[in-house]
Design a protein around this motif. Sequence first.
Motif, PDB file in Angstrom:
ATOM      1  N   GLN A  36       0.821  -1.210   0.000  1.00  0.00           N
ATOM      2  CA  GLN A  36       0.000   0.000   0.000  1.00  0.00           C
ATOM      3  C   GLN A  36       0.857   1.262   0.000  1.00  0.00           C
ATOM      4  OE1 GLN A  36      -3.099   0.138  -0.685  1.00  0.00           O
ATOM      5  NE2 GLN A  36      -3.560  -2.026  -0.466  1.00  0.00           N
ATOM      6  N   SER A  37       2.011   1.213   0.642  1.00  0.00           N
ATOM      7  CA  SER A  37       2.886   2.397   0.610  1.00  0.00           C
ATOM      8  C   SER A  37       3.450   2.609  -0.793  1.00  0.00           C
ATOM      9  CB  SER A  37       4.008   2.283   1.642  1.00  0.00           C
ATOM     10  OG  SER A  37       4.896   1.247   1.324  1.00  0.00           O
ATOM     11  N   THR A  38       3.738   1.531  -1.502  1.00  0.00           N
ATOM     12  CA  THR A  38       4.183   1.647  -2.897  1.00  0.00           C
ATOM     13  C   THR A  38       3.071   2.236  -3.760  1.00  0.00           C
ATOM     14  OG1 THR A  38       5.669  -0.233  -2.640  1.00  0.00           O
ATOM     15  CG2 THR A  38       5.068   0.374  -4.891  1.00  0.00           C
ATOM     16  N   ARG A  39       1.864   1.747  -3.541  1.00  0.00           N
ATOM     17  CA  ARG A  39       0.714   2.274  -4.287  1.00  0.00           C
ATOM     18  C   ARG A  39       0.534   3.757  -4.000  1.00  0.00           C
ATOM     19  NH1 ARG A  39      -5.513   0.627  -3.100  1.00  0.00           N
ATOM     20  NH2 ARG A  39      -6.464   1.840  -4.744  1.00  0.00           N
ATOM     21  N   LEU A  40       0.643   4.149  -2.740  1.00  0.00           N
ATOM     22  CA  LEU A  40       0.469   5.549  -2.357  1.00  0.00           C
ATOM     23  C   LEU A  40       1.564   6.430  -2.952  1.00  0.00           C
ATOM     24  CD1 LEU A  40      -1.486   7.267  -0.765  1.00  0.00           C
ATOM     25  CD2 LEU A  40      -0.122   6.840   1.268  1.00  0.00           C
ATOM     26  N   ARG A  41       2.773   5.884  -3.082  1.00  0.00           N
ATOM     27  CA  ARG A  41       3.867   6.642  -3.692  1.00  0.00           C
ATOM     28  C   ARG A  41       3.552   6.944  -5.159  1.00  0.00           C
ATOM     29  NH1 ARG A  41       8.453   4.869  -6.377  1.00  0.00           N
ATOM     30  NH2 ARG A  41       8.126   2.754  -5.635  1.00  0.00           N
ATOM     31  N   HIS A  42       3.009   5.964  -5.881  1.00  0.00           N
ATOM     32  CA  HIS A  42       2.668   6.184  -7.288  1.00  0.00           C
ATOM     33  C   HIS A  42       1.484   7.126  -7.433  1.00  0.00           C
ATOM     34  CE1 HIS A  42       5.648   3.573  -8.966  1.00  0.00           C
ATOM     35  NE2 HIS A  42       5.267   2.587  -8.174  1.00  0.00           N
ATOM     36  N   VAL A  43       0.527   7.042  -6.518  1.00  0.00           N
ATOM     37  CA  VAL A  43      -0.602   7.978  -6.544  1.00  0.00           C
ATOM     38  C   VAL A  43      -0.099   9.405  -6.332  1.00  0.00           C
ATOM     39  CG1 VAL A  43      -2.671   8.701  -5.278  1.00  0.00           C
ATOM     40  CG2 VAL A  43      -2.367   6.305  -5.873  1.00  0.00           C
ATOM     41  N   SER A  44       0.832   9.590  -5.392  1.00  0.00           N
ATOM     42  CA  SER A  44       1.354  10.941  -5.149  1.00  0.00           C
ATOM     43  C   SER A  44       2.159  11.448  -6.344  1.00  0.00           C
ATOM     44  CB  SER A  44       2.191  10.977  -3.873  1.00  0.00           C
ATOM     45  OG  SER A  44       3.320  10.162  -3.989  1.00  0.00           O
ATOM     46  N   GLU A  45       2.865  10.560  -7.031  1.00  0.00           N
ATOM     47  CA  GLU A  45       3.566  10.966  -8.256  1.00  0.00           C
ATOM     48  C   GLU A  45       2.565  11.400  -9.323  1.00  0.00           C
ATOM     49  OE1 GLU A  45       6.144   7.859  -9.649  1.00  0.00           O
ATOM     50  OE2 GLU A  45       7.354   7.889  -7.819  1.00  0.00           O
ATOM     51  N   ASN A  46       1.458  10.674  -9.431  1.00  0.00           N
ATOM     52  CA  ASN A  46       0.433  11.035 -10.407  1.00  0.00           C
ATOM     53  C   ASN A  46      -0.145  12.413 -10.101  1.00  0.00           C
ATOM     54  OD1 ASN A  46       0.761   8.573 -11.678  1.00  0.00           O
ATOM     55  ND2 ASN A  46      -0.976   7.615 -10.680  1.00  0.00           N
ATOM     56  N   ILE A  47      -0.439  12.659  -8.831  1.00  0.00           N
ATOM     57  CA  ILE A  47      -0.997  13.963  -8.451  1.00  0.00           C
ATOM     58  C   ILE A  47       0.013  15.073  -8.721  1.00  0.00           C
ATOM     59  CG2 ILE A  47      -1.763  15.344  -6.482  1.00  0.00           C
ATOM     60  CD1 ILE A  47      -3.048  12.760  -5.375  1.00  0.00           C
ATOM     61  N   ALA A  48       1.274  14.824  -8.401  1.00  0.00           N
ATOM     62  CA  ALA A  48       2.307  15.847  -8.609  1.00  0.00           C
ATOM     63  C   ALA A  48       2.493  16.168 -10.090  1.00  0.00           C
ATOM     64  CB  ALA A  48       3.628  15.384  -8.013  1.00  0.00           C
ATOM     65  N   ASN A  49       2.248  15.208 -10.958  1.00  0.00           N
ATOM     66  CA  ASN A  49       2.462  15.412 -12.395  1.00  0.00           C
ATOM     67  C   ASN A  49       1.163  15.597 -13.173  1.00  0.00           C
ATOM     68  OD1 ASN A  49       5.401  15.174 -12.788  1.00  0.00           O
ATOM     69  ND2 ASN A  49       5.070  13.191 -11.814  1.00  0.00           N
ATOM     70  N   ALA A  50       0.081  15.934 -12.493  1.00  0.00           N
ATOM     71  CA  ALA A  50      -1.211  16.083 -13.163  1.00  0.00           C
ATOM     72  C   ALA A  50      -1.181  17.162 -14.243  1.00  0.00           C
ATOM     73  CB  ALA A  50      -2.304  16.386 -12.141  1.00  0.00           C
ATOM     74  N   ASP A  51      -0.343  18.177 -14.082  1.00  0.00           N
ATOM     75  CA  ASP A  51      -0.268  19.263 -15.065  1.00  0.00           C
ATOM     76  C   ASP A  51       0.925  19.141 -16.009  1.00  0.00           C
ATOM     77  OD1 ASP A  51      -2.555  20.483 -14.086  1.00  0.00           O
ATOM     78  OD2 ASP A  51      -1.433  21.618 -12.576  1.00  0.00           O
ATOM     79  N   THR A  52       1.633  18.035 -15.951  1.00  0.00           N
ATOM     80  CA  THR A  52       2.790  17.831 -16.814  1.00  0.00           C
ATOM     81  C   THR A  52       2.330  17.349 -18.191  1.00  0.00           C
ATOM     82  OG1 THR A  52       4.135  17.228 -14.903  1.00  0.00           O
ATOM     83  CG2 THR A  52       4.978  16.611 -17.076  1.00  0.00           C
ATOM     84  N   PRO A  53       2.663  18.075 -19.250  1.00  0.00           N
ATOM     85  CA  PRO A  53       2.230  17.655 -20.588  1.00  0.00           C
ATOM     86  C   PRO A  53       2.791  16.270 -20.952  1.00  0.00           C
ATOM     87  CG  PRO A  53       3.036  19.906 -20.634  1.00  0.00           C
ATOM     88  CD  PRO A  53       3.371  19.352 -19.285  1.00  0.00           C
ATOM     89  N   GLY A  54       1.911  15.416 -21.473  1.00  0.00           N
ATOM     90  CA  GLY A  54       2.328  14.096 -21.931  1.00  0.00           C
ATOM     91  C   GLY A  54       2.505  13.056 -20.834  1.00  0.00           C
TER      92      GLY A  54
END
Length: 130
Positions: free
Chosen positions: A18-36
């Motif tokens: 679950q901590s690995t999953r949460l790390r990827h979710v936080s990466e997704n949120i951090a890059n929500a405005d990154t083109p591509g």
Amino acid sequence: MTDFSDTLALSASGMKAQSTRLRHVSENIANADTPGFHRKTVNFEEVLSQGARTGQVQTGPVQLDRSAPEQIFDPSHPLADESGHYDGSNVDLVVEIADAREAQRSYEANLKMFDQARQMSSSLLQLLRR
């Protein structure tokens, strides 16, 4: 005592997954405005020991979401094509927040199971000392 250690290992594997999953979710949120940027997801896989089920889980390989990215119209953007559009990310913040909440709740449940097994083991050792 092996049942207690198995329980501890089981809940620890759940917390790690679950901590690995949460790390990827936080990466997704951090890059929500990154083109591509493409949303990252992980699947859980059961851990086998000599072909037998252990009940433990681990994360599988990271997968990229294949859904189409948002098309953004901004002719002045350096990545814009001749029609003035460029690819945004395919991250949906509502989905990511829901995934984060689910991972948090699962982590907490595994933590409670870990703590309960630890307390039971400690109580058993105290009884055996008498």
